[in-house]
Write an enzyme that holds these catalytic residues in place. Structure first.
Site, short mmCIF file in Angstrom:
data_model
loop_
_atom_site.label_atom_id
_atom_site.label_comp_id
_atom_site.label_asym_id
_atom_site.label_seq_id
_atom_site.Cartn_x
_atom_site.Cartn_y
_atom_site.Cartn_z
N LEU A 54 0.83 -1.23 0.10
CA LEU A 54 0.08 0.01 -0.01
C LEU A 54 0.93 1.19 0.05
CD1 LEU A 54 -2.93 -1.03 2.20
CD2 LEU A 54 -2.85 -0.79 -0.10
N ASP B 18 9.67 -8.92 3.33
CA ASP B 18 9.18 -9.08 1.89
C ASP B 18 10.10 -7.98 0.78
OD1 ASP B 18 7.79 -9.98 -0.67
OD2 ASP B 18 6.78 -8.09 -0.64
N ASP C 219 0.88 -9.44 -5.34
CA ASP C 219 1.78 -8.77 -5.12
C ASP C 219 1.83 -7.43 -5.64
OD1 ASP C 219 4.46 -7.98 -4.21
OD2 ASP C 219 5.63 -9.46 -5.60
#
Lengths: 432, 314
Positions: free
Chosen positions: A65, A154, A307
């Site tokens: 985001l 990540d 993703d």
């Protein structure tokens, strides 16, 4: 507030439902799925869903985001608007923001922004290590207290195996998974695309499959030995699928996800040097796509995740080498999955919905979501499966336009999205 | 064959055999300019040519500049460092500037593969690739082809060995495309760590054994080896590299007597090739430089005559 969704074809794999029902929603909960007539007069609002399919609200467990820190690319508001428009009622936000989500205050920031500005439920993934630097563990207990549903660095692999070991051991205290981005950066450094024929032909530096597979193998072995719950993000190679398949056969607590671009596209597309085909892990070859499709079919791959990685046009409209990795997917995942998996008979519809809802809910421990049982949170996605659409980034709710599926034509148009009993999308975003 | 299909010359992969032959045939009369008293043709009078170099280059840039000037183009040189691009001066900005300046031909060298393709999509001007990353260096390959054809009388049926750092070499890639389209057989030679994956699919054979490979070679194209590759762990030492892949007189005794040796320059004499071989009768290294100007004149002429505008390169 009582809401009736009339005559929808409900697909709820958890409850084994695949037929026409009336969905009764009371407040923010599912009250019942009725087979018989329901009197409309008892309801504040009625949605006529004849001809539409109703799914448990879709869950995208891998989304960036970008807030805080990169609000020019996406914000919690624009990202969750994109989620709603794409049929998603829950997204899991990855912690590679600036600052990284590595303590409870940062978790609370994202959650409170999401409560105020969000158009879907936002779950937070915390960082495994402080600042995602791979050196010191984050206060994982504090993160769990603050409500994170998983931890992940990540974008990076925790390269130091000792740190990864300690993170997995530490997770024994909590029932949340470590989500791992598997890439041995000493093997992929400076790479911009899959290593193979096309990287040779195009003169671009390759990222070998080995870089992904060696770390998948390491993390799977560690998780098995240490008893941790592991979720492998965005698998992209045949070898990675095979390592995970074998681990599951041995009973390891391993799950994994694949993205629509990795099961749909190949590195042949980079011929155009268009950075909208640049992401990490990179597009691989046709053989890898076949392996991912097989993994989806046989259950090795549990979830489909986008993703979603927004970037500005200026970020992406540069030389391929200089563009950042990442493509967006919230507003394309459902159509691409329906078209490339269900229409092509790779997955029956209920199995697709399982991978887009029930399984991500299970992996992230979201017990009230991912199904339409009585008392479940009233998240429902209503889709017209008979309607086709052409993907046009200019129509996206996301701030970003970096899709590899521009011009893709497929089935599935989202008509209504109900989030905790409230209609947030009815063909356009519905403000509270 | 009236002209090139595309407005740009970006690589040899997407040229047809006919287009390559057209360029080589056009270069033959261009070469005669070297024997003239007055080296000036009016062909490109009133045209503006920009040399846009993001990577240092003396040979290629000078060669293009000379080719443009001898054909009466107005030549502008822009030397930008790739680092200034990273700092924020985007290629997009530069494109707009060049368009505003009314450039007709942009000759571009860039360290990022695909950068000329990126440029070509957004300008009206003809873009000539003067080397992009490890991708293509079409004018170098064309001058190599021209030199081979001049010395050997043909290309069809020849055995060509390209030896050295194939992995990072745009010269090798363009040569493979060009040579195979014209019917030559290509073998790339080097240690496995300097051979890119699946290069066989482009049409080259692979060998790790130079002595074996040069036995039947009609042409040996020797690539420059850079010390930084050794520092990155791609081969153990320069000493070992030279002993396995250096071209010297002793090694050439195993080759055909009339073997032709090429080098795109600048050569590390005593490393990938000895000075003795570079200066011997079997070397065409100086002719390559001369031929480079002729071939680039031919290319500038052909692209300014316009391929069909806006046609995709593929």
């Amino acid at each position: 507030m009582k809401l009736l969704v009339k005559c929808a074809h409900v697909v709820d794999p958890i409850n084994n439902i695949d037929d026409v029902r009336n969905i009764v929603i009371d407040g923010n909960r599912i009250e019942s799925l009725e087979t018989g007539e329901v009197s409309e007069t008892l309801f504040d609002k009625v949605i006529d869903a004849a001809g539409l399919h109703a799914f448990p609200g879709l869950i995208d467990m891998h989304v960036h985001l970008r807030e805080p820190g990169f609000e020019e690319k996406e914000t919690i508001e624009s990202g969750t608007r994109a989620a709603a428009a794409g049929g998603f009622t829950t997204v899991a936000a990855m912690p590679n923001t600036e600052p990284a989500i590595d303590n409870s205050a940062h978790v609370e920031y994202v959650r409170s922004r999401a409560r105020h500005y969000g158009f879907c439920n936002v779950e937070v993934v915390g960082a495994i290590t402080k600042r995602r630097e791979g050196r010191e563990l984050s206060e994982i207990g504090d993160l769990v207290q603050a409500g994170v549903v998983a931890i992940s660095d990540d974008g990076n692999t925790v390269a130091n195996s000792e740190i990864m070991r300690r993170a997995m051991e530490y997770l024994r205290m909590y029932d949340i998974p470590a989500i791992v981005h598997c890439e041995d950066e000493s093997l992929s450094r400076d790479g911009v695309m899959n290593e193979g024929f096309n990287s040779t032909r195009l003169g671009l530096k390759g990222m070998p499959r080995l870089a992904e597979e060696t770390i998948v193998a390491r993390d799977v072995i560690m998780a098995e030995k240490l008893g941790a719950r592991l979720h492998v993000a965005h698998v992209s190679t045949r070898g990675a699928v095979e390592i995970i398949r074998r681990a599951k056969e041995r009973g390891a607590r391993v799950t994994c996800e694949a993205t629509p671009h990795h099961f749909s596209l190949t590195d042949d597309l980079i011929e155009s040097y268009d950075a909208n085909f640049k992401m990490n892990p990179p597009l691989r070859t046709h053989d890898d796509v076949l392996a991912i499709l097989e993994g989806l079919r046989d259950g090795t791959i549990d979830a489909i995740a986008s993703d979603h990685a927004p970037h500005t046009v200026e970020d992406k409209d540069v030389e391929f080498d200089y563009a950042p990795f990442g493509v967006i997917g919230l507003e394309t995942t459902l159509t691409v999955s329906l078209t490339n998996l269900v229409s092509k008979n790779i997955l029956p519809l209920p199995e697709l919905i399982r991978k887009l809802s029930a399984n991500p809910a299970k992996i992230l421990g979201l017990t009230g979501r991912g199904h339409l049982s009585k008392g479940a949170i009233a998240d429902v996605t209503l889709v017209d499966l008979n309607c086709e659409r052409t993907i046009r980034s200019s129509e996206f709710e996301s701030k970003a336009r970096n899709t590899p599926f521009e011009g893709f034509r497929g089935v599935g148009v989202v008509r209504f999205v109900i989030n905790s009993g409230r209609v947030v999308y009815d063909g356009q975003i519905v403000r509270a | 064959m009236m002209g090139l299909r595309s407005k740009d010359l970006l690589g040899l992969e997407h040229l047809t055999r006919e287009e390559i032959e057209l360029i080589l045939d056009t270069a033959v009369p261009c070469k005669q300019i070297f024997t003239r008293d007055i080296r000036k043709l009016p062909t490109l009078r009133g045209k503006t040519m920009v040399n846009l170099f993001y990577e240092p280059s003396t040979r290629t840039r000078t060669s293009f500049e000379l080719a443009g000037k001898w054909m009466s183009a107005d030549v502008i040189n822009i030397v930008a460092s790739s680092s200034s691009v990273v700092k924020g001066e985007s290629l997009k900005d530069t494109v707009r500037t060049l368009e505003s300046l009314g450039a007709n031909i942009v000759v571009m060298r860039h360290s990022a593969a695909g950068a000329p393709h990126f440029l070509a999509k957004s300008v009206e001007a003809a873009v000539v690739n003067a080397g992009d990353g490890a991708h293509e260096h079409p004018t170098q390959a064309l001058l190599d082809l021209f030199t081979i054809r001049e010395r050997k009388g043909r290309i069809e049926g020849l055995e060509v060995v390209i030896v050295g750092d194939i992995l990072h070499s745009r010269v090798a890639r363009s040569n493979i495309w060009g040579l195979t389209k014209l019917g030559a057989s290509v073998t790339v030679v080097g240690p496995p760590t300097l051979i890119p994956p699946e290069i066989e699919k482009i049409g080259a054979k692979v060998s790790y054994d130079l002595d074996e490979a040069i036995r039947h070679a009609d042409v040996i194209n020797v690539l420059r080896i850079q010390l930084e590759r050794q520092k990155k762990g791609l081969f153990p030492s320069m000493r070992e590299y030279v002993s396995l892949y250096g071209i010297n007189r002793e090694r050439l005794t195993r080759a055909k007597e009339d073997v032709l040796v090429l080098h795109p320059g600048p050569a590390n004499l005593g490393v990938e090739i000895t000075q003795e071989v570079a200066e011997s009768h079997c070397s065409a290294i100086s002719e390559q430089v001369t031929n480079g100007v002729a071939v680039r004149m031919a290319i500038l002429y052909l692209v300014s005559a316009g391929g069909k505008r806006h046609e995709a390169a593929s």
